[in-house]
Scaffold this active site. Structure first.
Site, mmCIF file in Angstrom:
data_model
loop_
_atom_site.group_PDB
_atom_site.id
_atom_site.type_symbol
_atom_site.label_atom_id
_atom_site.label_comp_id
_atom_site.label_asym_id
_atom_site.label_seq_id
_atom_site.Cartn_x
_atom_site.Cartn_y
_atom_site.Cartn_z
ATOM 1 N N GLU A 179 -18.590 -32.581 4.777
ATOM 2 C CA GLU A 179 -20.005 -32.219 4.673
ATOM 3 C C GLU A 179 -20.871 -32.989 5.653
ATOM 4 O O GLU A 179 -21.812 -32.437 6.236
ATOM 5 C CB GLU A 179 -20.497 -32.459 3.241
ATOM 6 C CG GLU A 179 -21.873 -31.862 2.932
ATOM 7 C CD GLU A 179 -23.039 -32.725 3.354
ATOM 8 O OE1 GLU A 179 -24.179 -32.203 3.451
ATOM 9 O OE2 GLU A 179 -22.846 -33.949 3.599
ATOM 10 N N ASP A 213 -25.919 -32.294 -4.304
ATOM 11 C CA ASP A 213 -26.030 -33.331 -3.285
ATOM 12 C C ASP A 213 -27.275 -34.154 -3.579
ATOM 13 O O ASP A 213 -28.110 -33.765 -4.396
ATOM 14 C CB ASP A 213 -26.108 -32.700 -1.893
ATOM 15 C CG ASP A 213 -25.516 -33.594 -0.815
ATOM 16 O OD1 ASP A 213 -25.485 -34.819 -1.016
ATOM 17 O OD2 ASP A 213 -25.102 -33.067 0.238
ATOM 18 N N HIS A 219 -28.873 -42.360 3.523
ATOM 19 C CA HIS A 219 -28.157 -42.728 4.740
ATOM 20 C C HIS A 219 -28.454 -44.169 5.163
ATOM 21 O O HIS A 219 -28.301 -44.536 6.328
ATOM 22 C CB HIS A 219 -28.448 -41.753 5.896
ATOM 23 C CG HIS A 219 -27.709 -40.467 5.761
ATOM 24 N ND1 HIS A 219 -27.535 -39.588 6.811
ATOM 25 C CD2 HIS A 219 -27.068 -39.897 4.710
ATOM 26 C CE1 HIS A 219 -26.841 -38.543 6.415
ATOM 27 N NE2 HIS A 219 -26.552 -38.711 5.132
#
Length: 351
Positions: free
Chosen positions: A222, A242, A322
């Site tokens: 992904e 997600d 992230h």
């Protein structure tokens, strides 16, 4: 039927997932963990040729299946070259700010199964030595891995079995706090995977059946954009699970299940998204509806790959995605609850 989740099960599994390295392309170990977990719940997992896992769950009625996807792969890096002084130049796997991994501990995984620890640094890591250490632009060309081995040359490094193409995983530094907050790298999307298993555990424990057949897809690519590019042909709608984005004008918090109405790939299906909102309201879940400007999902990849499906996106709110991420148990539990409510309902009417 009220959804009574096993919170301890979900959080224990999440901890194991976070502690298992799985940068995109290096997912063999975590997929074995996923398969073993599925088998302990009484499900069988098959593999696609590129390594995605699929669990089939029978529905009360036959007909087109509901797909649910969550990805096990994470951000990471790969050895690009061994430098003359014995440090490693690396290339990114996935999209993240290099500043977010500076000074992070990591592990280099060799092709023959060895593992070596190290630290991600710039090539000017000390303000006592380099006048431009603070102002240096963080980009691949100035980043390197310092190995925790007595190496002084490229030959020393190669003697360890380390070379170009070896994977690098980052220390997740997972902490599960008593107040319910969970901070760790890679909550994107291991928190989503734990939520999906929480729903599966509830289905099995309560001997509950989804309204229609389920196809649960655990994807391994992904973060590089093609995780669920292929789907089983009987899936007519896909729920991508997600992480929910937080910040700027987004309303989601770390306590919410996020429902995404649109991301960089375009709007998600109107009827499915509306049904998710209605069910969140009915179940008394803390939720937010948002538009993600810099985001793509497994559903995006599936649609780009030509799947003739409807798709929606939901997941636990994750702060600092992230980077050094954080969420709360409630967001994961509410995501699992919303999944359970959705799969027990008849198909959403298409409008």
């Amino acid at each position: 039927m009220a959804i009574q989740l096993n919170e301890d099960y979900i959080i224990r599994l999440l901890k194991r997932l976070l502690e298992t390295p799985s940068p995109t392309g290096y997912c063999g170990t975590i997929m074995r963990l996923i398969r073993e977990e599925a088998e302990q719940l009484g499900f069988t997992m098959a593999y696609t040729p590129k390594g995605n896992g699929i669990i089939a769950v029978e529905g009360a009625d036959q007909g087109p299946a509901i797909g649910i996807s969550a990805h096990v792969d994470t951000l990471g890096a790969m050895v690009r070259a061994v430098k003359p002084g014995g440090t490693l130049r690396f290339t990114l796997i996935g999209g993240y700010m290099l500043g977010s991994v500076e000074n992070e501990y990591c592990v280099v995984h060799t092709r023959d199964g060895r593992a070596y620890t190290g630290t991600v640094l710039t090539n000017k890591p000390s303000v006592h030595v380099f006048t431009d250490a603070r102002d240096l632009k963080r980009e691949e060309a100035v980043m390197e891995v310092r190995l925790d081995e007595p190496v002084k040359s490229a030959a020393d490094v190669k003697a360890l079995g380390i070379g170009a193409g070896d994977f690098i995983s980052f220390d997740p530094r997972a902490q599960l706090l008593a107040n319910g907050l969970i901070k760790s790298r890679h909550l994107d999307d291991k928190a989503g995977v734990a939520a999906v298993f929480g729903m599966l555990e509830w289905l099995k424990r309560e001997k509950a059946q989804p309204a229609r057949p389920l196809r649960i897809l655990f994807s391994t690519y992904e973060e590089v954009g093609h995780g669920a590019a292929w789907l089983p042909a009987d899936i007519s709608e896909l729920l991508a699970v997600d992480m929910g984005a937080i910040g700027d004008d987004l309303s989601c918090t770390e306590y919410d299940v996020s429902i995404c109405a649109k991301d960089s790939s375009g709007p998600y299906d109107y009827a499915m998204t509306t049904r998710l909102i209605e069910l969140a309201e009915r179940e008394g879940l803390s939720y937010a509806v948002d538009v993600y400007p810099h985001y793509g999902s497994d559903a995006s990849a599936s649609l780009r790959g030509g799947s003739n499906i409807r798709a929606a996106l939901l997941g636990p709110g994750v702060h600092a995605s992230h980077a050094m991420e954080r969420t709360h148990r409630q967001a994961i539990l509410h995501t699992a609850s919303l999944l359970g409510a959705y799969v027990r309902e008849p198909a959403a009417a298409y409008e």
